[in-house]
Motif scaffolding. Structure first.
Motif, PDB file in Angstrom:
ATOM      1  N   TYR A 216      53.159   0.491 132.608  1.00  0.00           N
ATOM      2  CA  TYR A 216      53.041  -1.315 133.387  1.00  0.00           C
ATOM      3  C   TYR A 216      52.926  -1.472 131.728  1.00  0.00           C
ATOM      4  O   TYR A 216      51.643  -1.315 131.059  1.00  0.00           O
ATOM      5  N   LYS A 217      52.656  -2.517 131.057  1.00  0.00           N
ATOM      6  CA  LYS A 217      52.814  -2.910 129.584  1.00  0.00           C
ATOM      7  C   LYS A 217      51.622  -3.320 129.659  1.00  0.00           C
ATOM      8  O   LYS A 217      51.361  -4.581 130.158  1.00  0.00           O
ATOM      9  N   ILE A 218      50.251  -3.453 128.417  1.00  0.00           N
ATOM     10  CA  ILE A 218      48.746  -3.598 128.202  1.00  0.00           C
ATOM     11  C   ILE A 218      48.957  -4.336 127.287  1.00  0.00           C
ATOM     12  O   ILE A 218      49.140  -3.829 125.795  1.00  0.00           O
ATOM     13  N   GLY A 219      47.879  -4.823 126.819  1.00  0.00           N
ATOM     14  CA  GLY A 219      47.738  -5.659 125.577  1.00  0.00           C
ATOM     15  C   GLY A 219      46.379  -5.436 125.110  1.00  0.00           C
ATOM     16  O   GLY A 219      45.507  -5.406 126.470  1.00  0.00           O
ATOM     17  N   ILE A 220      45.575  -4.880 124.066  1.00  0.00           N
ATOM     18  CA  ILE A 220      44.759  -4.321 123.784  1.00  0.00           C
ATOM     19  C   ILE A 220      43.700  -5.706 122.554  1.00  0.00           C
ATOM     20  O   ILE A 220      44.375  -5.441 121.429  1.00  0.00           O
ATOM     21  N   VAL A 221      42.556  -5.820 122.616  1.00  0.00           N
ATOM     22  CA  VAL A 221      42.493  -7.059 121.526  1.00  0.00           C
ATOM     23  C   VAL A 221      41.043  -6.078 121.271  1.00  0.00           C
ATOM     24  O   VAL A 221      40.102  -5.490 122.264  1.00  0.00           O
ATOM     25  N   THR A 222      40.280  -5.732 119.749  1.00  0.00           N
ATOM     26  CA  THR A 222      39.102  -5.451 119.526  1.00  0.00           C
ATOM     27  C   THR A 222      39.085  -6.325 117.849  1.00  0.00           C
ATOM     28  O   THR A 222      39.612  -6.557 117.386  1.00  0.00           O
ATOM     29  N   ASN A 223      37.454  -5.788 118.171  1.00  0.00           N
ATOM     30  CA  ASN A 223      37.079  -6.079 116.703  1.00  0.00           C
ATOM     31  C   ASN A 223      36.932  -4.931 115.360  1.00  0.00           C
ATOM     32  O   ASN A 223      37.818  -3.899 115.832  1.00  0.00           O
ATOM     33  N   GLY A 224      36.855  -5.085 114.703  1.00  0.00           N
ATOM     34  CA  GLY A 224      36.981  -4.319 113.728  1.00  0.00           C
ATOM     35  C   GLY A 224      36.216  -3.061 113.384  1.00  0.00           C
ATOM     36  O   GLY A 224      36.359  -1.933 113.191  1.00  0.00           O
ATOM     37  N   LEU A 225      35.357  -3.013 114.697  1.00  0.00           N
ATOM     38  CA  LEU A 225      34.122  -1.840 115.178  1.00  0.00           C
ATOM     39  C   LEU A 225      34.909  -0.949 115.699  1.00  0.00           C
ATOM     40  O   LEU A 225      34.436  -0.155 116.815  1.00  0.00           O
ATOM     41  N   GLY A 226      36.207  -1.523 116.253  1.00  0.00           N
ATOM     42  CA  GLY A 226      36.549  -0.948 117.647  1.00  0.00           C
ATOM     43  C   GLY A 226      36.417  -0.773 118.687  1.00  0.00           C
ATOM     44  O   GLY A 226      36.885  -0.488 119.439  1.00  0.00           O
ATOM     45  N   ILE A 227      35.916  -2.038 119.126  1.00  0.00           N
ATOM     46  CA  ILE A 227      35.224  -2.802 120.756  1.00  0.00           C
ATOM     47  C   ILE A 227      36.019  -3.381 120.709  1.00  0.00           C
ATOM     48  O   ILE A 227      36.391  -4.443 120.047  1.00  0.00           O
ATOM     49  N   TYR A 234      50.147  -7.629 131.514  1.00  0.00           N
ATOM     50  CA  TYR A 234      51.345  -8.204 131.636  1.00  0.00           C
ATOM     51  C   TYR A 234      52.058  -7.919 131.942  1.00  0.00           C
ATOM     52  O   TYR A 234      53.930  -7.085 132.464  1.00  0.00           O
ATOM     53  N   ASN A 235      52.097  -8.282 133.911  1.00  0.00           N
ATOM     54  CA  ASN A 235      52.847  -8.503 135.222  1.00  0.00           C
ATOM     55  C   ASN A 235      53.468  -9.829 135.404  1.00  0.00           C
ATOM     56  O   ASN A 235      53.619 -10.521 134.109  1.00  0.00           O
ATOM     57  N   GLN A 236      53.583  -9.884 136.359  1.00  0.00           N
ATOM     58  CA  GLN A 236      54.112 -11.477 136.931  1.00  0.00           C
ATOM     59  C   GLN A 236      53.706 -12.320 136.975  1.00  0.00           C
ATOM     60  O   GLN A 236      53.535 -13.625 136.671  1.00  0.00           O
ATOM     61  N   ASP A 237      51.952 -12.725 137.055  1.00  0.00           N
ATOM     62  CA  ASP A 237      51.091 -13.099 137.017  1.00  0.00           C
ATOM     63  C   ASP A 237      50.909 -13.794 135.436  1.00  0.00           C
ATOM     64  O   ASP A 237      50.570 -15.141 135.161  1.00  0.00           O
ATOM     65  N   PHE A 238      51.035 -13.037 134.519  1.00  0.00           N
ATOM     66  CA  PHE A 238      50.859 -13.031 133.116  1.00  0.00           C
ATOM     67  C   PHE A 238      51.877 -14.236 132.764  1.00  0.00           C
ATOM     68  O   PHE A 238      52.291 -14.902 132.115  1.00  0.00           O
ATOM     69  N   LEU A 239      53.479 -13.770 133.095  1.00  0.00           N
ATOM     70  CA  LEU A 239      54.317 -14.480 133.136  1.00  0.00           C
ATOM     71  C   LEU A 239      53.725 -15.913 133.008  1.00  0.00           C
ATOM     72  O   LEU A 239      54.620 -17.393 132.539  1.00  0.00           O
ATOM     73  N   ASP A 240      53.710 -16.313 134.886  1.00  0.00           N
ATOM     74  CA  ASP A 240      54.087 -17.193 135.570  1.00  0.00           C
ATOM     75  C   ASP A 240      52.915 -17.681 134.931  1.00  0.00           C
ATOM     76  O   ASP A 240      53.242 -19.248 134.546  1.00  0.00           O
ATOM     77  N   ALA A 241      51.804 -17.556 133.987  1.00  0.00           N
ATOM     78  CA  ALA A 241      50.896 -18.334 133.312  1.00  0.00           C
ATOM     79  C   ALA A 241      51.536 -18.670 131.592  1.00  0.00           C
ATOM     80  O   ALA A 241      50.567 -19.980 131.085  1.00  0.00           O
ATOM     81  N   LEU A 442      42.605   6.678 131.740  1.00  0.00           N
ATOM     82  CA  LEU A 442      43.745   5.929 132.660  1.00  0.00           C
ATOM     83  C   LEU A 442      45.128   6.079 132.516  1.00  0.00           C
ATOM     84  O   LEU A 442      45.742   5.194 133.647  1.00  0.00           O
ATOM     85  N   ALA A 443      45.097   7.165 131.532  1.00  0.00           N
ATOM     86  CA  ALA A 443      46.160   8.010 131.077  1.00  0.00           C
ATOM     87  C   ALA A 443      46.610   8.816 132.673  1.00  0.00           C
ATOM     88  O   ALA A 443      45.022   9.488 132.493  1.00  0.00           O
ATOM     89  N   GLY A 444      47.754   8.943 133.737  1.00  0.00           N
ATOM     90  CA  GLY A 444      47.881  10.509 134.746  1.00  0.00           C
ATOM     91  C   GLY A 444      47.180   9.203 135.539  1.00  0.00           C
ATOM     92  O   GLY A 444      47.421  10.283 136.416  1.00  0.00           O
ATOM     93  N   ARG A 445      47.201   8.585 135.854  1.00  0.00           N
ATOM     94  CA  ARG A 445      46.233   8.401 137.371  1.00  0.00           C
ATOM     95  C   ARG A 445      47.568   8.108 138.495  1.00  0.00           C
ATOM     96  O   ARG A 445      48.557   7.800 138.202  1.00  0.00           O
ATOM     97  N   LYS A 446      47.279   9.472 139.244  1.00  0.00           N
ATOM     98  CA  LYS A 446      48.450   9.530 140.436  1.00  0.00           C
ATOM     99  C   LYS A 446      48.961   8.197 141.404  1.00  0.00           C
ATOM    100  O   LYS A 446      48.551   8.119 142.655  1.00  0.00           O
ATOM    101  N   THR A 447      49.068   6.739 140.828  1.00  0.00           N
ATOM    102  CA  THR A 447      49.098   5.656 141.161  1.00  0.00           C
ATOM    103  C   THR A 447      50.550   5.031 141.204  1.00  0.00           C
ATOM    104  O   THR A 447      50.565   4.965 139.981  1.00  0.00           O
ATOM    105  N   GLN A 448      51.506   4.308 141.674  1.00  0.00           N
ATOM    106  CA  GLN A 448      51.814   3.124 141.245  1.00  0.00           C
ATOM    107  C   GLN A 448      51.811   1.744 141.169  1.00  0.00           C
ATOM    108  O   GLN A 448      52.609   1.105 141.022  1.00  0.00           O
ATOM    109  N   ASN A 449      50.514   1.823 142.097  1.00  0.00           N
ATOM    110  CA  ASN A 449      49.890   0.490 142.349  1.00  0.00           C
ATOM    111  C   ASN A 449      49.543  -0.524 140.684  1.00  0.00           C
ATOM    112  O   ASN A 449      48.467  -0.314 140.500  1.00  0.00           O
ATOM    113  N   GLU A 450      50.093  -1.595 141.089  1.00  0.00           N
ATOM    114  CA  GLU A 450      50.048  -2.547 140.390  1.00  0.00           C
ATOM    115  C   GLU A 450      48.398  -2.868 139.549  1.00  0.00           C
ATOM    116  O   GLU A 450      47.673  -2.713 138.740  1.00  0.00           O
TER     117      GLU A 450
END
Length: 488
Positions: A216-227, A234-241, A442-450
């Motif tokens: 599942y593709k994701i996007g992350i926005v941080t500031n220069g501190l890495g926060i 990026y699922n179908q809800d994002f595309l619909d919006a 977050l990686a290695g979760r044993k699920t495919q549920n969105e």
């Protein structure tokens, strides 16, 4: 004579309570004393959680939230292991507020049923932590950095045996057909793999962390501190919006599509970010060369797409596949060069602003020096070139107006020390993504549920922001990215 005091039951209880409090793990005491979830969680979340369902809630909202936050802090990879920790640790149970440990299905249903409310908690924490980030480093806090990644789903296609079987079959086929050495079975295997998982079309094939996988593709926005400042799933809800985004097609078949390129995701992602936080006004954007396009520079540096004041600078490396067009002889960084020797760049003298508010960048001859006159005690320009290209004693000067070519001059000058030192900061977004995947499991979760994976992403963001709040409360800003040192 020694006076005697008769102990009451109240005195005995108070002594036991003091012993218990002093024996409580220090880290849990820090969380208990400095983090008040009741003041962070929106009232709408409480109302939704405790709305009439015909049954009484056995587990409080804050108890469920604390359990999931502690799971991320302690890097507990699975829900079943989290429940085992709660079962055998009285301190953890009492800190969370559990009289009885919930079962795994409760945890899963909580994530799926209250995903939108978890997003509200995350957005509120972003607002809470913004003044803290500004206090720590206002320059880095005013930076916006974007990158994308993927969360691997628990599907057959992610099993190494799946691709290895395909490669073995192609090697056998190549040997039987007598293909020459130029045939690469690995490239053929990857090109023959489907663009999405068979069990779920939303799980796309991507090249992530050095290998092909289904995510599942994701996007992350941080500031220069890495926060983290914003998260997108990026699922179908994002595309619909964002109906302006249509998936690129790998073939003519509508069922076989590719994930949307990062360059097309940037502007919609930032639009969502500024819509959620209309008072935020970052000045500097940092991104990789994938965002090197005239459309993106125009959107970032004019603010037409965001209905807000624009970024002042955009640190985006040039994509070598597309050259800068200019009336002058320029190098790969867009800096004008000496007409007689294109290998010598001219010296930038900063960005000036005219009386009409128009910005311009001044470049001067690389062999121009400041000659000091001891009589007048003033310095003046002097060109020391043996073969000058202009009769002017000051040497050649070039004024470039960035608004005429934002791609070449995005509010800053490439190839300078300022550019190099500032662009190094972009890697904090990559470190944040790795921190989410590794430390927050977050990686290695044993699920495919969105919804479950989306909730885990949001909970990772919540945990990082709780970290910022706690580090500020205890006046130790070196812990804003991780609380692991406090767990020792």
């Amino acid at each position: 004579m020694i006076p005697y005091k008769q102990l009451s039951l109240c005195d005995i209880f108070e002594d036991c309570q003091n012993i218990f409090d002093s024996d409580k793990p220090q880290f849990l005491s820090l969380l208990e004393n400095h983090i008040d979830l009741d003041s962070i969680v929106p009232v709408s979340f409480f109302n939704h959680y405790y709305s009439s369902t015909g049954r009484h809630r056995k587990y409080s909202l804050t108890a469920m939230l604390w359990a999931l936050i502690l799971q991320k802090i302690f890097s507990i990879p699975t829900d079943s292991l989290l429940l085992a920790f709660l079962k055998y640790s009285k301190d953890l149970r009492e800190f969370c507020g559990f009289d009885k440990v919930p079962d795994a299905s409760k945890i899963t249903r909580f994530k799926q049923d209250f995903l939108s409310e978890l997003e509200y908690v995350f957005e509120k924490l972003v607002d809470i932590t913004e003044p803290i980030c500004q206090e720590i480093d206002s320059v880095k806090a005013d930076m916006t950095i974007f990158d994308s990644s993927g969360i691997e789903a628990f599907v057959t296609e992610n099993n190494p045996k799946y691709i290895n079987r395909t490669i073995k079959q192609l090697k056998t086929y190549a040997s039987a057909m007598g293909f020459d050495k130029s045939y690469d079975p690995y490239k053929a295997a990857y090109s023959s793999m489907p663009s999405h998982a068979a069990s779920n079309k939303g799980i796309k094939q991507l090249y992530v962390d050095g290998h092909f996988c289904y995510v599942y593709k994701i996007g992350i926005v941080t500031n220069g501190l890495g926060i983290v400042r914003h998260l997108n799933f990026y699922n179908q809800d994002f595309l619909d919006a964002h109906p302006e985004l249509t998936p690129n097609k790998k073939t003519d078949s509508p069922d076989v599509d590719k994930s949307i390129h990062d360059a097309r995701l940037l502007i919609p992602t930032l639009m969502d970010f500024f819509k959620a936080h209309p008072l935020f006004n970052p000045k500097t954007f940092l991104g990789d060369s994938a965002f090197d396009s005239a459309y993106i520079y125009q959107s970032l540096l004019t603010g037409d797409m965001f209905n807000r004041s624009h970024f002042e600078k955009a640190y985006i490396p040039l994509n070598n596949r597309s050259k800068i067009k200019s009336e002058y002889i320029i190098n790969e960084d867009g800096i004008p060069c000496c007409p007689h020797n294109p290998t010598i760049p001219m010296k930038p003298e900063g960005i000036l602003t005219t009386q009409n508010g128009i910005k311009k960048i001044k470049f001067v001859c690389p062999k121009m020096i400041w000659d000091y006159n001891p009589v007048t005690q003033k310095s003046h320009r002097k060109c020391t070139c043996e073969n000058p290209c202009t009769p002017s004693k000051c040497g050649r000067m070039i004024y470039i107006y960035p608004e005429q070519n934002l791609r070449a001059y995005p509010g800053t000058i490439r190839g300078t020390n300022e550019w190099d030192e500032t662009y190094k900061i972009r890697t904090v977004v990559e470190r944040s993504i790795n921190h989410f995947k590794d430390s927050f499991c977050l990686a290695g979760r044993k699920t495919q549920n969105e919804k479950t994976l989306h909730a885990d992403l949001v909970l990772s963001g919540i945990t990082q922001l709780i970290t910022v709040v706690l580090a500020d409360k205890i006046h130790n800003h070196q812990y804003i990215r991780s609380l692991k040192p406090l767990l020792a």
